[in-house]
Design a protein around this motif. Sequence first.
Motif, mmCIF file in Angstrom:
data_model
loop_
_atom_site.group_PDB
_atom_site.id
_atom_site.type_symbol
_atom_site.label_atom_id
_atom_site.label_comp_id
_atom_site.label_asym_id
_atom_site.label_seq_id
_atom_site.Cartn_x
_atom_site.Cartn_y
_atom_site.Cartn_z
ATOM 1 N N LYS A 171 -10.020 2.514 13.458
ATOM 2 C CA LYS A 171 -10.329 1.422 12.262
ATOM 3 C C LYS A 171 -9.269 0.471 12.634
ATOM 4 O O LYS A 171 -8.272 0.272 12.757
ATOM 5 C CB LYS A 171 -10.343 2.242 11.071
ATOM 6 N N LYS A 172 -9.726 -0.602 11.700
ATOM 7 C CA LYS A 172 -8.331 -1.649 12.221
ATOM 8 C C LYS A 172 -7.710 -1.655 10.980
ATOM 9 O O LYS A 172 -8.377 -2.173 10.228
ATOM 10 C CB LYS A 172 -9.813 -3.172 12.494
ATOM 11 N N GLY A 173 -7.281 -2.360 11.021
ATOM 12 C CA GLY A 173 -5.980 -2.614 10.007
ATOM 13 C C GLY A 173 -5.513 -4.246 9.981
ATOM 14 O O GLY A 173 -6.416 -4.635 10.432
ATOM 15 N N PRO A 174 -3.602 -3.799 9.433
ATOM 16 C CA PRO A 174 -3.451 -5.282 9.295
ATOM 17 C C PRO A 174 -3.685 -6.144 10.307
ATOM 18 O O PRO A 174 -3.259 -5.310 11.651
ATOM 19 C CB PRO A 174 -2.492 -4.885 8.142
ATOM 20 N N THR A 175 -3.218 -7.334 10.705
ATOM 21 C CA THR A 175 -2.683 -8.414 11.918
ATOM 22 C C THR A 175 -1.938 -9.136 11.522
ATOM 23 O O THR A 175 -1.336 -9.319 10.050
ATOM 24 C CB THR A 175 -4.179 -9.136 12.064
ATOM 25 N N ALA A 176 -0.873 -10.149 12.146
ATOM 26 C CA ALA A 176 -0.046 -10.837 11.657
ATOM 27 C C ALA A 176 -0.027 -11.875 13.126
ATOM 28 O O ALA A 176 -0.193 -11.537 14.156
ATOM 29 C CB ALA A 176 0.978 -9.945 11.879
ATOM 30 N N ILE A 201 1.664 -12.032 18.228
ATOM 31 C CA ILE A 201 0.068 -11.672 17.408
ATOM 32 C C ILE A 201 0.161 -10.216 17.710
ATOM 33 O O ILE A 201 0.278 -9.874 18.725
ATOM 34 C CB ILE A 201 -1.510 -12.956 18.395
ATOM 35 N N ARG A 202 -0.013 -9.793 16.535
ATOM 36 C CA ARG A 202 -0.223 -8.013 16.484
ATOM 37 C C ARG A 202 -1.524 -7.714 15.429
ATOM 38 O O ARG A 202 -1.737 -8.489 14.622
ATOM 39 C CB ARG A 202 1.310 -7.495 15.568
ATOM 40 N N VAL A 231 -0.498 -2.985 18.206
ATOM 41 C CA VAL A 231 -0.793 -4.087 19.658
ATOM 42 C C VAL A 231 -0.022 -5.107 19.330
ATOM 43 O O VAL A 231 -0.520 -6.342 18.483
ATOM 44 C CB VAL A 231 -1.902 -3.415 20.473
ATOM 45 N N GLY A 232 0.861 -5.832 20.022
ATOM 46 C CA GLY A 232 1.063 -6.958 19.596
ATOM 47 C C GLY A 232 1.338 -8.320 21.502
ATOM 48 O O GLY A 232 1.459 -7.083 22.320
ATOM 49 N N VAL A 233 0.762 -9.248 21.395
ATOM 50 C CA VAL A 233 0.613 -10.137 22.389
ATOM 51 C C VAL A 233 1.584 -11.098 22.714
ATOM 52 O O VAL A 233 1.563 -11.782 21.384
ATOM 53 C CB VAL A 233 -1.232 -10.392 22.142
ATOM 54 N N LEU A 262 2.972 -2.561 12.511
ATOM 55 C CA LEU A 262 2.379 -3.566 11.219
ATOM 56 C C LEU A 262 2.030 -2.727 10.604
ATOM 57 O O LEU A 262 0.470 -2.366 10.541
ATOM 58 C CB LEU A 262 1.574 -3.969 12.036
ATOM 59 N N THR A 263 2.024 -2.498 9.260
ATOM 60 C CA THR A 263 1.434 -1.439 8.257
ATOM 61 C C THR A 263 1.521 -2.006 6.561
ATOM 62 O O THR A 263 1.446 -3.866 6.693
ATOM 63 C CB THR A 263 2.925 -0.715 7.586
ATOM 64 N N GLY A 264 0.806 -1.616 6.073
ATOM 65 C CA GLY A 264 0.140 -2.714 5.038
ATOM 66 C C GLY A 264 -1.492 -1.863 5.019
ATOM 67 O O GLY A 264 -2.020 -1.895 6.477
ATOM 68 N N GLY A 265 -1.959 -3.076 3.666
ATOM 69 C CA GLY A 265 -3.504 -2.145 3.943
ATOM 70 C C GLY A 265 -4.390 -1.650 3.809
ATOM 71 O O GLY A 265 -5.067 -1.039 4.467
ATOM 72 N N GLY A 266 -3.435 -0.611 2.947
ATOM 73 C CA GLY A 266 -3.540 1.356 3.897
ATOM 74 C C GLY A 266 -3.711 1.961 4.902
ATOM 75 O O GLY A 266 -3.290 3.159 4.485
ATOM 76 N N VAL A 267 -2.711 1.323 6.298
ATOM 77 C CA VAL A 267 -1.372 1.839 6.549
ATOM 78 C C VAL A 267 0.208 1.934 6.527
ATOM 79 O O VAL A 267 0.893 1.283 5.659
ATOM 80 C CB VAL A 267 -1.840 0.535 7.880
#
Length: 294
Positions: free
Chosen positions: A149-154, A180-181, A193-195, A220-225
């Motif tokens: 399940k995908k969580g937050p992105t940045a 980009i994470r 994962v970070g690119v 990277l946390t947040g959004g339920g993670v």
Amino acid sequence: MSYGQGGSQSQWDPWKPHSQQSSWNSGSDSQTPDWAALAEASETRNKRRRLLFVGGGVLATVAVGAAVAMAVMSADSDDDASGQPASQLPATAALPSGSATAPSFAPTSAPPPLDPKDFISSAQKDTAPLSANTLFPGSRLTMGENVYKKGPTADTKSCATAVQGTLGKVLTANGCTRLIRATYTKDGIAATVGVAVFDTEAKALKAKGQADKKSIVKPLTGGGVKAFCDGAVCRSTTNSYGRYAYFTLAGFPSGKDVTAKDTKVFRTGDDLAEFAFQQIRRRGVAQASAAADR
């Protein structure tokens, strides 16, 4: 009454059966056939006929023999019908050829296929849109039998703020322009994962080589993670492809340390690293295909 005189006399026909000679002693010899003369005449005719048959066969044989002899002599003769010797006739190889020469064409070759990696190895060619959504699309990630399940992105241009340990210094030294994470979770395991994006492949390779065990992407946390890898032991990976370097960090949100027995954590990090590689390569394939169609 006298015999042999008066009345109609029947004529005897030697070729009719049962016919009778009316009188043997009629007093006239002209009515009696000369059997000896008839036999002699018949024999003469038969001999003459046989001679004609034999003579005709001899002539026919002589004629056929003469024709065969003439044919043999003609085949053995050195002169043709025109009177010229056979040795003076043009040879077969000297006769003009009626076949046309096949047309020749200049050699041509198809252009070599475009290499997808060329389009992701430099900023000049790698011009396709780039964002967290293009690199990490959808709300879930399926890798084999595993569904994450995908969580937050940045997405940030300040690469050093999105990493920790020694990685910030490495990225800055090699001119990282963007990082980009995305975070994914499954079965109590979280991984980020970070690119990192560079201008050239050489810079990405150099950053990969300079990274060490303390070069770690920031989770990277947040959004339920929930927070993870905050002081606990986690598992990290580092790799590069083209002008991109990619990093993963996987662990337990519960704060538990990762050990060698936690194969699911290792599998999660490997799946995210493989997915990052595939997405980067897809960028190259798509741009190479578009360039070939132009």
